[in-house]
Design an enzyme around this catalytic site. Structure first.
Site, short mmCIF file in Angstrom:
data_model
loop_
_atom_site.label_atom_id
_atom_site.label_comp_id
_atom_site.label_asym_id
_atom_site.label_seq_id
_atom_site.Cartn_x
_atom_site.Cartn_y
_atom_site.Cartn_z
N GLU A 27 0.39 5.28 0.57
CA GLU A 27 -0.54 6.32 1.02
C GLU A 27 -0.10 7.69 0.53
O GLU A 27 0.98 7.86 -0.04
CB GLU A 27 -0.65 6.27 2.55
CG GLU A 27 -1.18 4.92 3.02
CD GLU A 27 -1.46 4.86 4.50
OE1 GLU A 27 -0.98 5.71 5.28
OE2 GLU A 27 -2.19 3.91 4.89
N GLU B 119 -2.96 -4.72 -2.95
CA GLU B 119 -3.43 -5.66 -3.98
C GLU B 119 -3.45 -5.00 -5.36
O GLU B 119 -2.98 -5.56 -6.35
CB GLU B 119 -4.86 -6.14 -3.67
CG GLU B 119 -4.99 -6.90 -2.38
CD GLU B 119 -5.34 -6.00 -1.20
OE1 GLU B 119 -4.68 -4.94 -1.04
OE2 GLU B 119 -6.25 -6.35 -0.45
N CYS C 235 -10.18 -5.42 0.28
CA CYS C 235 -11.30 -4.47 0.27
C CYS C 235 -12.15 -4.72 -0.98
O CYS C 235 -11.74 -5.40 -1.93
CB CYS C 235 -10.81 -3.03 0.34
SG CYS C 235 -10.29 -2.34 -1.24
N ASN D 55 0.84 -1.20 0.00
CA ASN D 55 0.00 0.00 0.00
C ASN D 55 0.88 1.25 0.00
O ASN D 55 1.94 1.29 0.63
CB ASN D 55 -1.01 0.01 1.16
CG ASN D 55 -0.39 -0.15 2.53
OD1 ASN D 55 0.68 -0.73 2.68
ND2 ASN D 55 -1.05 0.38 3.54
N CYS E 213 -10.67 -3.74 -4.46
CA CYS E 213 -9.64 -4.67 -4.95
C CYS E 213 -10.26 -5.98 -5.44
O CYS E 213 -9.77 -6.60 -6.38
CB CYS E 213 -8.60 -4.94 -3.87
SG CYS E 213 -7.57 -3.48 -3.55
N CYS F 256 -4.18 0.52 -2.51
CA CYS F 256 -4.02 -0.70 -1.72
C CYS F 256 -2.90 -1.56 -2.30
O CYS F 256 -2.57 -1.48 -3.49
CB CYS F 256 -5.31 -1.53 -1.76
SG CYS F 256 -6.71 -0.80 -0.91
N1 THU Z 1 -5.32 -1.42 2.47
C1 THU Z 1 -4.74 -2.29 1.59
O1 THU Z 1 -3.60 -2.10 1.18
N2 THU Z 1 -5.47 -3.36 1.18
C2 THU Z 1 -6.74 -3.64 1.60
O2 THU Z 1 -7.35 -4.60 1.11
C3 THU Z 1 -7.37 -2.82 2.63
C4 THU Z 1 -6.67 -1.56 2.97
C5 THU Z 1 -4.53 -0.28 2.95
C6 THU Z 1 -5.01 1.05 2.48
C7 THU Z 1 -4.48 1.97 3.55
O3 THU Z 1 -3.15 2.36 3.23
C8 THU Z 1 -4.44 1.12 4.80
O4 THU Z 1 -4.59 -0.23 4.35
C9 THU Z 1 -5.54 1.42 5.79
O5 THU Z 1 -6.77 1.45 5.20
#
Ligand code: THU
Length: 130
Positions: A46, A57, A88, A44, A91, A55
């Protein structure tokens, strides 16, 4: 051909180490196995403008697709900051786009230290396709 889910999870764990997540402090790593047998890792990433976060994935999937891959066989997801980390909704739909005609995508997570392997249709029963 059978899939080595342990190996894929280990790659997801490795990928989580490069997570850029200073805002949530929730690191995630993903590893994608494609039909050509290659594995692509993602984490991930940000942003100060929170909505721009991607994300792990989708990071891994887009790396695979941008390298010419078109069919995904399996996706492993891992977070060192939680007992379990399931993909999520956004994804799940992106995975569905690259599911092959002959095989459902296997989604691999860890739950309390145990591998949890499910088909994508368990997470997304009626994916959207044009
Ligand atoms: N996140 C992912 O990388 N994958 C997911 O399936 C759920 C959420 C990340 C996004 C964000 O950087 C952090 O988790 C918190 O939401």
């Amino acid at each position: 051909m059978s899939i080595d889910f342990e190996q894929l999870m280990n790659r997801a764990k490795e990928a989580s180490k490069t997570s850029y997540s200073p805002f949530s402090r929730f690191a995630v790593g993903a590893a994608v196995l494609t039909s050509s047998g290659k594995i692509f890792e993602g984490c991930n990433v940000e942003n100060s403008s929170f909505g721009l976060t991607i994300c792990a994935e989708r990071c891994a999937i887009f790396k695979a697709i941008s390298e010419g891959e078109r069919v995904i066989r399996a996706v492993a997801i891992y977070s060192p900051n939680a007992d379990s980390c399931y993909p999520c909704g956004a994804c799940r739909q992106v995975m569905y786009e690259f599911q092959g005609d002959d095989e459902e995508i296997s989604v691999v997570t860890e739950n309390m230290g145990n591998l949890d392997v499910n088909k994508l249709s368990y997470f997304l029963p009626c994916g959207f396709r044009i």
